[in-house]
Design an enzyme around this catalytic site. Structure first.
Site, PDB file in Angstrom:
ATOM      1  N   GLN A   1       0.781  -1.243   0.000  1.00 14.15           N
ATOM      2  CA  GLN A   1       0.000   0.000   0.000  1.00 14.15           C
ATOM      3  C   GLN A   1       0.815   1.297   0.000  1.00 14.15           C
ATOM      4  O   GLN A   1       0.460   2.251  -0.694  1.00 14.15           O
ATOM      5  CB  GLN A   1      -0.940  -0.001   1.229  1.00 14.15           C
TER       6      GLN A   1
ATOM      7  N   LYS B   1      10.828  -5.364   9.218  1.00 13.49           N
ATOM      8  CA  LYS B   1       9.703  -5.215   8.287  1.00 13.49           C
ATOM      9  C   LYS B   1       8.561  -4.548   9.038  1.00 13.49           C
ATOM     10  O   LYS B   1       8.376  -4.796  10.232  1.00 13.49           O
ATOM     11  CB  LYS B   1       9.218  -6.588   7.814  1.00 13.49           C
TER      12      LYS B   1
ATOM     13  N   GLY C   1      -7.825  20.107  19.333  1.00  9.58           N
ATOM     14  CA  GLY C   1      -7.470  21.516  19.184  1.00  9.58           C
ATOM     15  C   GLY C   1      -7.865  22.356  20.378  1.00  9.58           C
ATOM     16  O   GLY C   1      -8.281  21.847  21.417  1.00  9.58           O
ATOM     17  N   GLY C   2      -7.765  23.641  20.227  1.00 12.95           N
ATOM     18  CA  GLY C   2      -8.107  24.553  21.307  1.00 12.95           C
ATOM     19  C   GLY C   2      -9.616  24.687  21.501  1.00 12.95           C
ATOM     20  O   GLY C   2     -10.061  25.275  22.480  1.00 12.95           O
TER      21      GLY C   2
ATOM     22  N   ASP D   1       0.566   3.612   6.033  1.00 10.29           N
ATOM     23  CA  ASP D   1       0.844   3.280   4.626  1.00 10.29           C
ATOM     24  C   ASP D   1       0.582   4.461   3.703  1.00 10.29           C
ATOM     25  O   ASP D   1       1.494   5.013   3.089  1.00 10.29           O
ATOM     26  CB  ASP D   1      -0.037   2.110   4.185  1.00 10.29           C
TER      27      ASP D   1
ATOM     28  N   ARG E   1      20.450  -6.591  -1.821  1.00 13.29           N
ATOM     29  CA  ARG E   1      20.627  -8.026  -2.103  1.00 13.29           C
ATOM     30  C   ARG E   1      20.437  -8.325  -3.582  1.00 13.29           C
ATOM     31  O   ARG E   1      20.996  -9.256  -4.116  1.00 13.29           O
ATOM     32  CB  ARG E   1      19.647  -8.871  -1.255  1.00 13.29           C
TER      33      ARG E   1
ATOM     34  N   GLU F   1       1.232  -1.401   8.186  1.00 12.23           N
ATOM     35  CA  GLU F   1       0.433  -0.259   8.642  1.00 12.23           C
ATOM     36  C   GLU F   1       0.296  -0.133  10.161  1.00 12.23           C
ATOM     37  O   GLU F   1       0.664   0.867  10.759  1.00 12.23           O
ATOM     38  CB  GLU F   1      -0.962  -0.369   8.002  1.00 12.23           C
TER      39      GLU F   1
END
Ligand code: CAO
Length: 428
Positions: free
Chosen positions: A30, A149, A260-261, A181, A117, A152
């Protein structure tokens, strides 16, 4: 995935109005495909390199129709071309080197070390094409976990999202939004575009790395803000733990409280007993406090000292939201939205995927598109959420496995005989 200004004048045709084309190499699952799909939507020629007879694993994952590319795959690989290539075989590596020579950006999100590799080191790439940009998604940046590895949800955990998401008294929670992802793919796309721009000034390519942990942390920036506020003051007044519960030394989970505020909460609407999405998100914005009081029938709260100022209200958020909810429960979420909008009170209905699919305006803007696919038929997808006024996005179906192998090899200069022998060797 690659970009090339040179290719425009040579073998690859570019449909971008600027001087950059691209081809996709080695993205799977993804995060990488999200990045290259965006670039393809903006006109890049994206070539997806996939293992012969195997392809991106997502072609076969979460299938809803036997033998047909899954929605997982088709929805992440629009506007790309597909070439099959075994890059571990000698002649496959030779094809790959031709692609590296002709393309501008190589995008990969293999496990750490996989590219090396294969023998595709940065030095090797540079020796073939010093203008090449090598863009990678990895789970972690340099450090103790760099060889790991990552998928998500691991990124959501290691980037600080899970520890700060969930009910106040519940376990860490994963978000449905794929911030690990798709969020990292977005970051990588910006890095690539920046590197391309820098290349126009320096003439040199460079490496671009977007670690998933870092991208998630970037999206959790406000929680790092709160950690420092907590360490300094010992409380987070807009969190549901305030004022009754104790704070520990780390940012707690805040349920659905607004980060938030301006305090916010999810409130029940008419029908909540049977409809799991009959809710509205309601924000007690300071500027519209008098209007909120009038709408819910508590006009005395406009001047009542316990409620009149934002700081006073922080001590009473639970009773305030309980009173507002008494009002929202008498309306459907759409009715509530319509009334609240008349007074500029920020709010939003909790929309199910079913409701989003039916949203006419999202279809008209191309954010929800219907795509036709030769083996799947028609399906819905999310189109390009970024709108350019001069460059509208046309969403094209994802490629079948190896659909463009011959076409691309031909563009690279391989003859039909060469192609036939690569096929006999099992390279393509
Ligand atoms: N020809 C020949 N070999 C190929 C090939 C090709 N066209 N394409 C891939 N391969 C090989 C790779 O070289 C690798 O071989 P080695 O193990 O011998 O080096 C092998 O296929 C498997 O690659 P992989 O290790 O990347 O794949 P995996 O399924 O084991 O791991 C994933 C998947 C996602 C965990 C891992 O790729 C990863 O951590 N990527 C970075 C982070 C990331 O993007 N995660 C997001 C995933 S979406 O949730």
């Amino acid at each position: 995935f690659f970009f090339s200004s040179r290719r425009r004048h040579t073998r690859f045709k570019c449909d971008w109005s600027s001087d950059v084309c691209s081809s996709d190499l080695f993205t799977h699952v993804q995060s990488g495909p999200t990045c290259t799909q965006l670039l393809a939507w903006f006109g890049a020629d994206v070539i997806k390199v996939e293992r012969a007879n195997v392809g991106d694993a997502t072609r076969g994952q979460l299938r809803d129709i036997a033998g047909v590319d899954s929605l997982y795959f088709t929805m992440l690989n629009h506007n790309k071309r597909s070439i099959t290539l075994d890059t571990k075989k000698k002649s496959g590596r030779a094809v790959l080197d031709r692609l590296i020579k002709d393309c501008d950006v190589l995008v990969e999100n293999f496990a750490p070390g996989a590219l090396d590799r294969m023998g595709i080191t940065w030095e090797h790439i540079q020796s073939i094409n010093p203008r090449m940009i090598l863009a990678s998604v990895k789970g972690f940046g340099p450090g103790p976990y760099e060889d790991c590895k990552v998928y998500e949800n691991v990124a959501q955990c290691t980037g600080g999202a899970a520890s700060t998401t969930g009910d106040e008294d519940g376990i860490p929670m994963i978000s449905g939004a794929q911030i690990g992802d798709s969020g990292t793919g977005l970051h990588l796309a910006l890095g690539i575009v920046t590197a391309l721009y820098q290349r126009t000034l320096t003439g040199r390519g460079q490496k671009v790395l977007a670690p998933m942990q870092d991208a998630v942390l970037n999206l959790c920036r406000v929680k790092l803000r709160d950690q420092q506020r907590l360490e300094r003051t010992g409380v987070l007044q807009e969190y549901p733990q305030y004022p009754d519960a104790e704070f520990s030394d780390t940012v707690p989970r805040a349920g659905n409280a607004s980060g938030g505020g301006q305090p916010g909460s999810i409130l029940k609407c008419k029908g909540w007993e049977t409809d799991s999405n009959a809710y509205i998100y309601f924000i007690v914005q300071e500027a519209v406090w008098p209007a909120i009081c009038k709408v819910i029938g508590e006009e005395s709260w406009i001047t009542d000292e316990a409620f009149a100022s934002a700081s006073a209200r922080l001590l009473h958020l639970k009773p305030i939201f309980a009173r507002i909810e008494k009002w929202t429960k008498t309306k459907t979420k759409y009715e509530a939205m319509e009334i609240l909008n008349q007074f500029d009170i920020p709010c939003g209905p909790i929309l199910s995927m079913k409701e989003i699919v039916a949203d006419e305006s999202l279809r008209q803007t191309g954010t929800i598109v219907e795509v036709d696919h030769p083996t799947r038929g028609k399906y819905l997808s999310v189109g390009n959420p970024i709108k350019l006024s001069d460059s509208p996005t046309v969403v094209k179906r994802s490629p079948l496995l190896g659909e463009h192998t011959d076409e691309i090899l031909n563009q690279l200069g391989y003859t039909p005989q060469d192609i036939a022998s690569l096929r006999t060797e099992g390279v393509i």
